[in-house]
Structure formats: C-alpha cells, structure tokens
Design a protein around this motif. Structure first.
Motif, PDB file in Angstrom:
ATOM      1  N   ALA B 203      -8.369  -3.318 -12.996  1.00 42.10           N
ATOM      2  CA  ALA B 203      -7.101  -3.077 -13.684  1.00 42.10           C
ATOM      3  C   ALA B 203      -6.293  -4.362 -13.831  1.00 42.10           C
ATOM      4  N   LEU B 204      -6.659  -5.378 -13.037  1.00 43.76           N
ATOM      5  CA  LEU B 204      -5.942  -6.653 -13.130  1.00 43.76           C
ATOM      6  C   LEU B 204      -6.245  -7.408 -14.417  1.00 43.76           C
ATOM      7  N   GLU B 206      -5.765  -8.139 -17.346  1.00 47.56           N
ATOM      8  CA  GLU B 206      -4.860  -8.149 -18.495  1.00 47.56           C
ATOM      9  C   GLU B 206      -5.354  -9.218 -19.466  1.00 47.56           C
ATOM     10  N   SER B 265       0.558 -11.051  -8.972  1.00 49.96           N
ATOM     11  CA  SER B 265       1.322 -10.594 -10.133  1.00 49.96           C
ATOM     12  C   SER B 265       1.758 -11.760 -11.014  1.00 49.96           C
ATOM     13  N   GLY B 269      -0.116 -10.982 -14.041  1.00 45.38           N
ATOM     14  CA  GLY B 269       0.886 -10.145 -14.684  1.00 45.38           C
ATOM     15  C   GLY B 269       0.797  -8.705 -14.246  1.00 45.38           C
ATOM     16  N   LYS B 270      -0.005  -8.418 -13.236  1.00 41.31           N
ATOM     17  CA  LYS B 270      -0.159  -7.045 -12.747  1.00 41.31           C
ATOM     18  C   LYS B 270      -0.385  -7.095 -11.249  1.00 41.31           C
ATOM     19  N   GLN B 271      -0.288  -5.917 -10.640  1.00 40.29           N
ATOM     20  CA  GLN B 271      -0.588  -5.843  -9.214  1.00 40.29           C
ATOM     21  C   GLN B 271      -1.731  -4.870  -9.017  1.00 40.29           C
ATOM     22  N   THR B 273      -3.112  -1.628  -7.722  1.00 43.80           N
ATOM     23  CA  THR B 273      -2.545  -0.347  -7.276  1.00 43.80           C
ATOM     24  C   THR B 273      -3.657   0.542  -6.746  1.00 43.80           C
ATOM     25  N   ARG B 355      -0.585   3.465  -5.635  1.00 48.56           N
ATOM     26  CA  ARG B 355       0.357   3.198  -6.713  1.00 48.56           C
ATOM     27  C   ARG B 355       1.771   2.977  -6.178  1.00 48.56           C
ATOM     28  N   SER B 358       1.806  -1.115  -3.815  1.00 49.52           N
ATOM     29  CA  SER B 358       0.796  -1.925  -4.490  1.00 49.52           C
ATOM     30  C   SER B 358       0.554  -3.221  -3.723  1.00 49.52           C
ATOM     31  N   ASP B 360       0.100  -7.091  -3.655  1.00 50.99           N
ATOM     32  CA  ASP B 360       0.448  -8.290  -4.411  1.00 50.99           C
ATOM     33  C   ASP B 360       0.406  -9.471  -3.467  1.00 50.99           C
TER      34      ASP B 360
END
Lengths: 713, 669
Positions: B203-204, B206, B265, B269-271, B273, B355, B358, B360
């Motif tokens: 999911a990271l 991006e 992050s 740009g994401k963490q 989860t 979720r 999360s 990070d």
C-alpha cells in the motif's frame, strides 16, 4: 545534295545544344559570370527567415526555474574566485580547487583534467588525420600545463547515454571580472541542474583553463574523452617531466573530498555543447548583447536549429540583442548602398504590381545582411574555427559559443546579479530545450550562411552562384580545344594539298594526342604546387626566421624550383616554337579543365573557399590570352584584353590578394610584409583545407595562366 | 450430533495438540506469501527502500493445480514454458555503484541495467529452447504491458555459456535498454500480489513518490522445481522485488554532510496501516551498514563511552547520532565478509499495527555523520572511443576501489595471487566487433592475452541473424591499480526498413556484465536460526535453502552505450519517387515523340512557314538561331511576302499585356 545534307546534320538535340553553347562560349561565359555575381549580390534578398525545424526542441515551452537563490550563491562563488585570482602564487591550481570544491558540494562527480600545452605543429603527412598520440606525448613541454576542472551531473532518471556540455573558459593566470562572471553563470546553471528532476541527459561542466588560449584546453579534453591512451601515459610523464610530478602530487593532495578524483570522468555521447563567455565591452547599451559564433574548422557549421533556439530564447524570452559577426567596413560601402537602393526600388515596383511579391528589403537591411554574409563566407572559407566550439565539431558534436556582454558594469552588485540571472536563464532554457531532444540534431541545415541571427541562406541557393561561375569552364575548355583542332586540320588540309608522302598517316593519332604535351606541362605545374605546399614546413624549422624573411625564402625557393622543373622536364617555350601555332589554346584548355576539377573538389571539402576561389580564378582563366598576340594585334580590344589580363593576374596572386583584402578591411597602413606568412602559418596550424587549396589549386592555376600570358606563340 | 460445549473444546485442544507436529511438517506443503521491506540510509543522503514479496506454491505433484494465493498467470507460465528459473526486471535510472554500494547482495541482485532485462532457463531439450523463449517473450509482453516481444528476434538475445551465470544449461538472455518503464508496468506486477496495493506493505507504493526517485527497479524472479530434472521438489517460488532509491527532503540544507532525517510517511507519502492479512509474515527492516556501524563505534570510543558490542547494538537505535522513532522489535547483527564489524538490522513486526495505529518509522539524524558503502573490488566503466561514422572501439576500464583485500580466499601478498573477473558482453550485429583486436592493459602496460585471459568464449555476430557475444574470464594480478580492455568495431549499414523509430538518436549497445566470482556477497547471521523464516534476510544470507544457485558472485552492470550510426535521410523515398517519375516522363516522352514523328511532313510545314514569314530582323535572327540549333546551314527565306500579320500579333500581345498590368494595378488598390 539537298537530300543528303539534312541526314548528315541530324544530331540529337542535346548534342546540338551542346555544340551551340560551345561555339558561343564567349557569350555564355560572360552571361554566366555576370549572373553569378548578380546571384551573389542578391543572396541577402533571397535569405529566408530561420525556423525551428525539430519539433521536439520546444524552446521556451517551460518556465525557467533559475531563482535568485542560485544566482546569489553564484555571486558568492564569483567573489571567492575573484579573491583567489588576486593571489599571485599558484592561483591557477587554487582556483581549480575552489571550482572543484563548489562542484562537489552540489553533489556532482568532479575530476581534474591535466593537459600539456603543445604548439600546433605542421605535419604535412598527417594533414587530415590525427597524429599518433604517442609521438605527440613525447613532444610535450613539461612546464606548460593547465588544469581543467570537470563536473558531471548524472541525470537522476536518465540512462546516461547522452550528455550536454557547458564550457566556461577562464584564464587561470590572470582572471578578470568578465571571466569570473562566465564561471558564475556556469555555476548558477550547474547548481540548478543538480536539483532538477527533468534531466534526461547528463550535464558536463568544463571549467577550461585557458592560459594557452581558449581552444587548447577544450581540444585536449575532447581528445582525452574520445581517444584516451591506455598505455605508457605515466611512463612518458615520468620520463619527460620530472618537475611536473610534484604538481601531480599536489593534485593528489587536492583530492580530499571523496567526490573529487584525478581519474577521468566520462559520460555518454555528447548531444550538444555550449561555450559561455562573458566579455565586458564597457559600452553603454540599453540591452545585454549576445554574439553567436558558430564556424568550426573547414567551414563546418553546427546544425542551424542550435543557433535558432539560442536566438529565439535570447530575443523572445530574455530580451537580449543578438548579433553575429559582420564586416563593419562594408557597412559604409557606396557600391553596396547603391545595390541596396536598386533592390529596394525593384522591390517597391514589384510590390506595386503585385502586393504578394515581397522580395524587396530596405537598404540598411540589405547592407547589413551583405556585411554579415561576407563575414560568414569569409570565416567559413578561412577554415579556422572562431572559438573553442570548433573543437567539438571535429567529433561531430554541435556546438556554439555564446558571448554575452552586459549592458551595465559588472562591479555593481545589482546589475551583476541581474546579468547573471538573464544569462543563466538563457543557458538554462537552451539546455532544457536540447534536453528535450530525443534524437541528435539532424532536422535542420548544416550547410548555410547567416545574413542575420534570424536569417539564413541555405546551400540550395548559395550554390547557384558557384555553379554559374564554374559552368563556363568546361565549355570554354571544349571550345578552345575544338577550335584549335579545327584550325589545325584546316592548316593541315592546306598543307596536304602539296604532295606529301607520309603526312596523312600519322596525323590522326598525333591530332588526338596533341593535348598530352599541354597536360604534361600543367601536371608539372601542379606537381610543383604540391612541392611548394610542403616547403613552409621546412622553412618554419629554420632558426631565427622572421615572417618577412621566411616569406622571401619561400617565394625565392618557389621560383627556383619552378625553373628547375622547367629545365628538367623541358620548357614549353622551347617546345612551342617547334609545334603547332595553336599550342597556347590547348594549354589554356587544359589549364581551365584543371581549375574546374580543382574547384569542384574543393567545393566538396569547403564550399566557401571554393566560392571565393572561383571568384578569383575563373575570370583569370577565362580571359588569359598570350600577351605576344595581343601586342602584335595592337587594336583597342587587344589592349583592353592585355590590361585585363595583367590586372587579374596581379590580383589573383595569393600574397597580393591577401594584402589587398587586408588593406581593404583594416586600412593599408597596418599591412606588413610578413603578415601573409603569419596568415599561412595559422592556416596550416589549424589544418585548414584552404591552405591545401591555395598550394595545390590556386597557385598552380595562377602559374599556368602566367604561362599562357607569356606564351611565345 | 450435538456434543456438549466442553467436549468440543477438549476435542479441539486434543486435535490441536495432536496435529501440531504434523502441521509443522506440512508447512512446506502450504502456499505462502510473505512481505518485507528493507530500508537503508545511503551515504549520499538518499534512502534505499527494497520491497520483497515472496509467493510460494507447493509442488503440483502433491498439491494439485488449484491455488489460493499463488498467481494463476505465473503458474501457467511456468508450466507452459517449462521454466526452471527466470528473471524479468524493469529499471529506470542507473545504480550508482560508487555511492550506493557494489558489494552487498542488494546491489548484486537488484542493481539492473536501464530498460528491460530478461533471462530464463528452460527445462526443455536444446533444440526447443529458442521456440520456448519466443513464446515466453510474447506472453510476458502481454502480461506486463511492455514491448518484451522485441526480444523475440534472434538478433536481440543470446545464449551465454558461463559468463553471465555460473549455472549452465538452456539459458537465454536479452535486454532492451530503450524500454521506458512506467506505472503501466507496475500495475500488472502488483496484480500478482494477493493484496495488490490495497493492504500491507504494497500500500506504500504511491506512484508519484516511487517514480520520482533516482533509481527504480521492479523485478520478478521465478524459481521452479516442478520438472523432472530438478532433484529437490520444492514447488515454485515467485519473488517480486521493487528497489527504489529516494531522496528524502528536496530542500538542500546548508551542511553538506548532514544526513536528512526522514520517515516512511515523508518519503512515500503514506504510512503502513497493518499487514496484508494473507501474508504469513510481514516485517520492515532498517539496515545500518557495517561501515556506518564501525564509524559509530569509533566515534563512541573517541567520546569515551566504553560499550560492549552486544550492548551497543541493543541500544543503538537511540544514540547521539541518530534516533529511531519506534523501538525495534528485534535487532539482528549480520557479519559480512568484507569488514570486521557487522551491519545491524532493526526488525519491526507489522502485524501489531492497524488502521487506527499506523506504522510510521522515522529516522532522525542528530549530528553530521559520514560513512562509505561497501564497494565492488573493481569499479567498471565502459565507454566508446573514436568518432565518425566508420569505426570506433569499446573500452572497459576497471579500477580498484579502496577495498579490504583480506576477504579474499588467497593471500594477497603472494605473487601468484590472481583476481578473476568475468566479462559478459553482447553486441548487436550492426556493430561489427573485431574480436582479434582485443587488447588488455594492466596498470597502463599492454599485456599478452595469454597471460591474462583464462577462458574466452566468442561467438561472432552474423548479419541480421544473431548478435555478437563475448565471454571473457580474466585473471588479473591482485595488486593492480587499473586495467583496461579495448576492442574495435566498425559500424554496419541497415536496410531502410530495419531502422527503429527515432533512428537518429543512435543505437544502443546493452550493458556488459562484470562479475567477480572469487568474491561472494553474503551476509552471515551468526546463531540466528529464525532468519530462515524471513525470505528477505535469508536471501541476503543466500543460503541454499532459498536460492537454487549457490552463493551469488559480486556482479555489476556497466553503462549502456549509444553508437551513432549512419542514418539515411528518411525523406529520401520522396526524392526517389520524384526522380523516378522524372526519368519515366523523359523516357516515355521521347519514345512517343520518336514514334509519332514524320520527318518529311515537318520539313514541308517548316518550309511553308518560312515562306509565309515576313523577313524582319527578329525573325531572321530567330530562324538563324533555330537553324543553328538544328545544326543545318541557315537558308534565307525564299520569297519575302509582305504581310501585316506579325506587327498585328505584336500589337495584340502588347495590348493584352497592358490591360493585364492595368487590371493588376487597379485591382490591388
């Protein structure tokens, strides 16, 4: 009879046309020459506006990103450089170190490139080829060396196959504010490009140590880039240069940062190169001025697109005034102004007849265009590069020199920063545009003459003049030969009316081979020409030679060798008396053919040289007529012809041409006798094909013409 | 039948007790999916993130054809083309061997040449290999939305014998340096993952952040032991890795040596989860390189802090130089062969996170800190020499790096100590390499080939059929500073329809592969058995348990080269058409002219005309001119008949011209 004659005379139309043209060779050649000169004069009118041919370039489509941050950093860098250049001891090495440190801090890969200065040696056997590098290595002089600093930014997402080169020459032994600001522009661009993500090609910044001239460091770097030596480099250095090894060690000590190395750093194939130079002309102008220099060796030009994007970006984005070189002395020429007025008038008349006919241009534009065109033609014909960009063209890399001169003073900080910003943005936009390029430059023209930064004459148009000039040569040769044959046969017919036993048998063979003797003498003259071409090499080896004395030695040796050859091979003077009366015509016909072949060959190598050469040779060859016959005739026409012959022969003698030209450009007071020798020396030092042309085509043709003039008919 | 609640529970417990040993023995028989992420700060202020997803299918013989986790497409691919091993990589950007390392397993396995590289080993008889390869390229090109099908042509792939991999057999190798890599290649790759990019570590991914990086390499590695010839039947292993080098913090700080602080992050740009629920294990590792660790130790010693190495690694996650935002769940030390100190792996278990909470991970540098990465024994660069469109040469230079020579098996001080370097180079046919011009220089002295070349395999290129292939095993003295190889080539001509689009860019020579078989990249985790359950670490350890081949040698790729070839003017067909039409027109025109001409008739008409003409000066001149053109003596017109036709005609023409000029003049106003 009436039935037979049409059958006999019926030839193919083309052949008939040929015969017609040959029989009217005089009118044809006069028309052709006049048309050629007219075509040359009309070139500025026929010039087209430049356009960007390659769509991928997209100049100016993105906003420039150079901000005041980079520029103020560059200003700081310039201050440091200026401070260092004031120091006397080892300023060169220290400046190189400083530049390397600044480059490395930007995250670039940095290396020093040490090169030895060597005099340009004339090597007759290696005229077009590159001399053996090992031999060159042994000739280096140890104390004269320079250190270039090279920084490479690897394009973050690129594959490193191609690179764009930025060159900023600086004189390490005596730097002025202008050179420092060219380094400043280089630095500001480099620091911007080390951060951007859009790079597809690597960027190489070459801070060239120009203490031996701007050309030498760039050429040395390019040579090491393209043809490195793998063996024996260290050995030669150790053998020849004991002193310089200390400096090498110093170099090693310089390598403290891990990003700086002594090992030659490379990138991919070069796509384009920009040489950035700043000159402080101290003239107050309302705009910064950009001069573009493009001529490389032997009249090679970079792709027109490169000049186009620079011109477009400079004029439409940064608001600079763009110039290309021109002959300022031509601007006041009355003759040109007159031609310009005529053209303007003709244009007006044409426009009043049909508004769509827009070929007229204003007088000022015409004169300016002609001056630029003449300079462009002259620089190409000379075959000597007009700047360090010439070194790139030898490796098929398109390169130009951008010479920027600021409107204000570089000492004023605001003005300086303003200037850096404008120059930097221009270079950035050009780099970005070239970076967009997927293929190498190939879309636009390589053969062109500039009449202004935004107008050009392509090869298809400027070769018309040349074609018209040389067209009469084969016609005249053919007509002379056939005339000579016909008169000869008529003579023989008269002769054969008397009873003669063996006359008929050998005549046909002798008749068809009679040009052999003339060809032999012309060949001998050309052979002499190639000998004479090699002579300056030996003369230049003589000690204590001033240019004037060398010139005199050369001229006397030339004359001496010419007479010697005549003695050995049998002089045509002695032979002609015994042979046919039309001997001189055959000789002229062979001379004219040789000139034609020489000019055609030269037009392939360097078109501009051939064009200027044709302007000199062709009238001389066409008019040549034995003086003896003229003097015997003693009519007005014959005297005019003799006078014409003499003036043309005087003008076309290479030294005389040179002095006349130089006097015309710079004024006759500044002309020295040795200048011609110096000029020849530069020609061969730069491996210019013009030198070969002068030695092997022009001079022999001139001698042949003199030979015809003095022919004892 | 309803059992009482307690009984059911008891039975369940009993069965559990009973079956646990069996379950453990059957662990190999289950489909497995693991996900792991390795983060590593690099010396030049960048961060390496290496995603490693592994799917494993048990052997078909015992498990059958139906899978829950293992991607069906890959299973079909393996069975249809009888693949024993295969690797496909899509790469953008260049791996910087000098700054990002050239000795560790990641650089050897995951640093790939730009574009697409594909190699595969087939389990089929030799004469079928090419056919299988061709089919495979088409399937892969459909599967990954890439032009891998260009590898079908026999001019683009080669069959290296020993230079590329020690594993011999029916191996085929091909690469497309110009292939652009984009998200359309990533999406099908993600589809092979059970959770795609919806959950877990993937999911990271991006897209804007991972394609913004300095290096991006997406790989697919297949190993199967499905077929007869394999001794050990361990099923199919699919390893998907994504190696990205990212720059945390775009703003340049004033201090050049200050490492930028980053967190997951901030770079993605994401963490994270939580893990992908289908994954057996999901963990994140943070590696501190051995050189950095030893540097840290030295700094600590200087500062007077005496610490035992064991203690240090435990406490190292928060020290005066850097600090992790989350305490690691486990700290592992791995010793490698090329340095005394060991690198440290901080392990974080992802199953704890969800979720709501999360993950990070952040790394904060507190003071300036400099270290260097482990480098390959020799740094290889390749470049083109010469200029012009006729000939040139390729040079490969090898230069020593500051490497600790102790790790070699042999003793360096001996004179006989030799360093073996294998070079594998594939050259397209239009670059005609003259193999006899191979020159080797060691320390700037030319060497006889017999002294330095241990083994050599050359298959010259055949025009329009096969590329040239050179495999060289060099034995170089251990104490060398630099070595160089040059080989000359001449440039061939292509037929006009063989030119690719954008032919004026030049033509690529794919990367050469330089390997050092006497060096092995592997990390060793002493007394740490749990590593074998973590595919990423065990791959780094390179035990035979995971990889079919033995320890992998140090491998590096050289640059792709761009050779400018002569290209025709592609507008030439237009010119050819024009000139052909002209020739045809001339030919047919003159032919027709000859056929329909009647000479006698013309003569008569001419004479008649001449008779009718008035003898003014112009007409006499004209007729003289025409007579000359025709090559006949001019005959004066016989009877000068005066007629006013000619001046009349002239007048008419002048009047018409004047009217036209007047019309033009007034209409324009």
């Amino acid at each position: 009879m009436a039935a037979i004659e049409p059958l006999k005379a019926r030839k193919r139309p083309i052949a008939r046309l040929g015969v017609f043209v040959i029989s009217h060779s005089l009118i044809v050649s006069v028309i052709c020459c006049i048309a050629a000169i007219l075509a040359l004069l009309l070139l500025p009118v026929l010039a087209k506006n430049t356009y960007i041919s390659e769509n991928a370039l997209m100049p100016g489509s993105a906003n420039t990103m150079l901000s005041s941050e980079e520029v103020s950093e560059a200003d700081r860098f310039m201050k440091d450089v200026n401070a260092l250049s004031l120091e006397s001891v080892d300023a060169g090495i220290k400046i190189a170190k400083l530049i390397a440190q600044y480059m490395a801090d930007l995250g670039a890969e940095v290396c020093y490139h040490k090169f030895h200065h060597q005099q340009n040696q004339f090597n007759p056997l290696h005229f077009f080829s590159i001399p053996d590098p090992v031999v060159v290595q042994r000739n280096i002089s140890c104390l004269s060396f320079g250190v270039n600093t090279v920084g490479v930014i690897r394009a973050p997402r690129g594959d490193g196959k191609e690179a764009i080169v930025l060159v900023t020459p600086y004189n390490s032994s005596g730097m002025d504010a202008a050179e420092a600001s060219s380094l400043g522009i280089g630095y500001s661009i480099f620091s911007l490009l080390s951060q951007v993500t859009w790079l597809a090609k690597d960027i190489i910044w070459l801070a060239a140590d120009s203490r031996f001239g701007v050309y030498a460091p760039v050429a040395a770097w390019l040579k090491d880039y393209h043809t490195p030596l793998f063996s024996g480099l260290g050995q030669v250095n150790a053998e020849v240069c004991h002193e310089s090894n200390d400096l090498l060690k110093l170099n090693d000590a310089m390598v403290s940062n891990r990003n700086i190395s002594n090992i030659f750093t490379r990138s991919g194939t070069m796509a384009a190169a920009l040489v950035i130079k700043v000159v402080d002309r101290h003239d107050e102008a309302d705009k910064d001025t950009l001069s573009i220099f493009a001529e490389a060796s032997n009249g090679q030009m970079p792709n027109l697109d490169l000049i186009n994007i620079v011109n477009y970006l400079a004029v439409h984005r940064q608001g600079l005034r763009v110039k290309v070189e021109k002959f300022f002395s031509l601007l006041d020429s009355k003759f040109l102004n007159l031609v310009g007025e005529t053209v303007e008038l003709l244009g007006k008349v044409a426009k009043s007849l049909n508004p769509n006919w827009r070929f007229g241009i204003p007088v000022a534009e015409y004169v300016e265009g002609t001056a630029t065109l003449a300079s462009s033609l002259f620089n190409q014909a000379l075959g000597v590069p007009t700047g360090p960009h010439g070194a790139f063209r030898d490796y098929q890399v398109d390169a130009i020199t951008l010479e920027i001169s600021p409107k204000g003073s570089l000492k004023n900080k605001d003005q300086r920063i303003d200037f850096l910003m404008r120059g930097g943005r221009l270079v950035e936009a050009v780099v970005r545009s070239v970076n967009n390029l997927l293929e190498k430059f190939h879309q636009s023209f390589f053969l062109y003459l500039l009449t202004s930064p935004s107008k050009f004459v392509s090869v298809g148009i400027y070769m018309i003049a040349f074609a018209l000039l040389i067209a009469p040569l084969p016609i005249v040769a053919a007509s002379l030969y056939s005339d000579a044959n016909r008169r000869d046969s008529s003579l023989r017919n008269e002769g054969s009316s008397q009873p003669h036993v063996f006359a008929d048998e050998p005549t046909p063979t002798l008749k068809s081979w009679r040009w052999l003797h003339a060809a032999k003498s012309v060949f001998i003259i050309h052979f002499w020409g190639s000998l004479v071409t090699l002579l300056p090499h030996f003369i230049s080896k003589m000690p204590n030679g001033t240019p004037t004395s060398s010139l005199i030695i050369w001229l006397s040796l030339c004359t001496l060798s010419l007479f010697l050859l005549y003695m050995i091979s049998g002089s045509p003077f002695s032979h002609a008396t015994a042979s046919q009366p039309q001997e001189w015509a055959v000789l002229k016909s062979v001379t004219v053919s040789a000139a034609f072949i020489g000019l055609c060959l030269m037009s392939v190598i360097n078109f501009a040289t051939a064009e200027i050469g044709a302007l000199l040779i062709v009238p001389m060859c066409l008019v040549a007529y034995p003086l003896k016959l003229d003097l015997q005739d003693w009519s007005f026409r014959a005297l005019i012809r003799a006078a014409c012959n003499l003036t043309l022969v005087l003008i076309s003698f290479p030294p005389a041409t040179f002095y006349l030209f130089k006097g015309g450009i710079e004024g006759f007071k500044s002309v020295n006798a040795g200048d011609f020798w110096n000029w020849l020396e530069t020609l061969w030092a730069w491996n210019s094909a013009t030198y070969l042309y002068i030695g092997m085509v022009h001079l022999p043709c001139w001698v042949s013409c003199v030979n015809i003039l003095l022919h004892p008919c | 039948m309803l059992l009482p609640r307690q009984t059911r529970l008891a039975l369940f417990l009993l069965s559990n007790l009973f079956f646990i040993p069996i379950a453990f023995s059957l662990v190999e028989e289950q489909e497995q999916f693991t996900e792991e992420l390795l983060l590593k700060p690099l010396p030049d202020r960048k961060v390496l993130s290496h995603f490693h997803f592994q799917s494993r299918a048990p052997p078909t013989a015992s498990y059958g054809h139906h899978h829950r986790l293992f991607p069906k497409a890959i299973y079909h691919l393996v069975h249809k083309y009888r693949i024993r091993e295969m690797e496909l990589s899509f790469t953008q950007g260049r791996w910087n061997y000098e700054r990002w390392g050239g000795f560790d397993p990641i650089s050897s396995n995951n640093a790939k040449p730009p574009g697409v590289e594909l190699w595969a080993v087939f389990d089929v008889p030799e004469h079928l290999v090419d056919a299988y390869w061709k089919n495979l390229t088409h399937t892969l090109s459909g599967l990954f939305c890439a032009s891998i099908n260009f590898l079908e042509s026999s001019t683009t792939y080669a069959a290296p014998e020993w230079g590329f991999r020690p594993f011999t057999g029916s191996l085929r190798y091909g690469s497309l340096p110009r292939e652009a890599v984009c998200t359309e290649n990533l999406t099908p790759w993600l589809k092979l993952l059970p959770c795609r990019d919806k959950a877990g570590l993937s999911a990271l991914l991006e897209r804007p952040s991972i394609y913004k990086g300095f290096y991006h390499s997406q790989q697919l590695h297949l190993t199967s032991a499905e077929f007869k010839s394999a001794e050990l039947d361990s099923g199919i292993i699919l390893e998907q890795t994504l190696t990205v080098v990212l720059q945390p913090g775009t703003k340049r700080t004033g201090l050049a040596y200050f490492q930028p602080s980053w967190s997951i992050s901030s770079i993605f740009g994401k963490q994270i989860t939580g893990k992908c629920v289908l994954a057996k294990s999901s963990s994140v590792f943070l590696q501190i390189e051995s050189d950095a660790v030893s540097e840290l130790k030295n700094l600590w010693k200087e500062n007077g802090m005496s610490v035992k190495s064991n203690e240090m690694s435990k406490n190292l996650w928060s020290n005066p130089y850097f600090e992790l935002s989350i305490a690691p769940d486990r700290v592992r030390e791995a010793s490698s062969f090329n340095s005394d100190s060991s690198s440290i792996f901080y392990e974080f278990f992802i199953q704890k996170y969800s979720r709501s909470e999360s993950f990070d991970l952040g790394l904060t540098w507190k003071s300036p800190f400099v270290w260097s990465c482990p480098k390959a024994p020799l740094h290889a660069t390749r470049f083109l020499m010469g200029s012009g469109n006729e000939r040139g040469s390729v040079a490969i230079t090898l230069r020593t790096t500051e490497l600790n020579w102790r790790l070699m098996d042999a003793d360096i001080s001996e004179e006989t100590c030799k360093l073996r370097v294998d070079i594998f180079q594939m050259v397209p046919w239009y670059v005609k390499v003259y193999y006899h011009t191979l020159l080797v220089f060691v320390d700037e002295k030319p060497q006889a080939l017999i002294d330095v070349v241990e083994r050599m395999h050359v298959s010259p290129s055949e025009d329009k059929v096969s590329p040239g292939l050179m495999e060289l095993a060099l034995k170089l003295p251990c104490r060398l500073n630099s070595a160089a190889l040059t080989i000359e080539f001449s440039k061939g001509f292509l037929h006009i329809d063989e030119y690719p689009p954008d032919a004026n860019q030049g033509f690529d020579i794919p990367s050469a592969v330089i390997s050092f078989p006497s060096f092995k990249t592997r990390l060793h985790f002493p007394n740490d058995d749990s590593v074998s359950y973590l595919p990423l670490l065990s791959k780094l350890q390179a035990s035979t348990f995971v990889c079919m081949q033995e320890r992998s040698p140090v491998l590096s790729y050289t640059e792709v080269l761009l050779v400018p070839l002569t290209t025709p003017d592609f507008s030439m067909p237009y010119n050819v058409i024009t000139i052909t039409c002209t020739v045809f027109a001339l030919y047919f025109g003159s032919l027709l002219n000859v056929l329909r001409r009647r000479v006698g008739e013309e003569e008569r008409i001419l004479k008649k005309k001449a008779a009718n003409k008035k003898t003014n000066r112009i007409s006499i001149l004209l007729s003289k001119f025409f007579a000359k053109l025709r090559g006949r003596p001019w005959e004066p017109p016989e009877s000068p008949v005066s007629s006013l036709s000619s001046p009349k005609l002239l007048l008419k023409v002048i009047v018409v011209a004047a009217v036209a000029a007047g019309w033009q003049y007034y209409s324009s106003k």
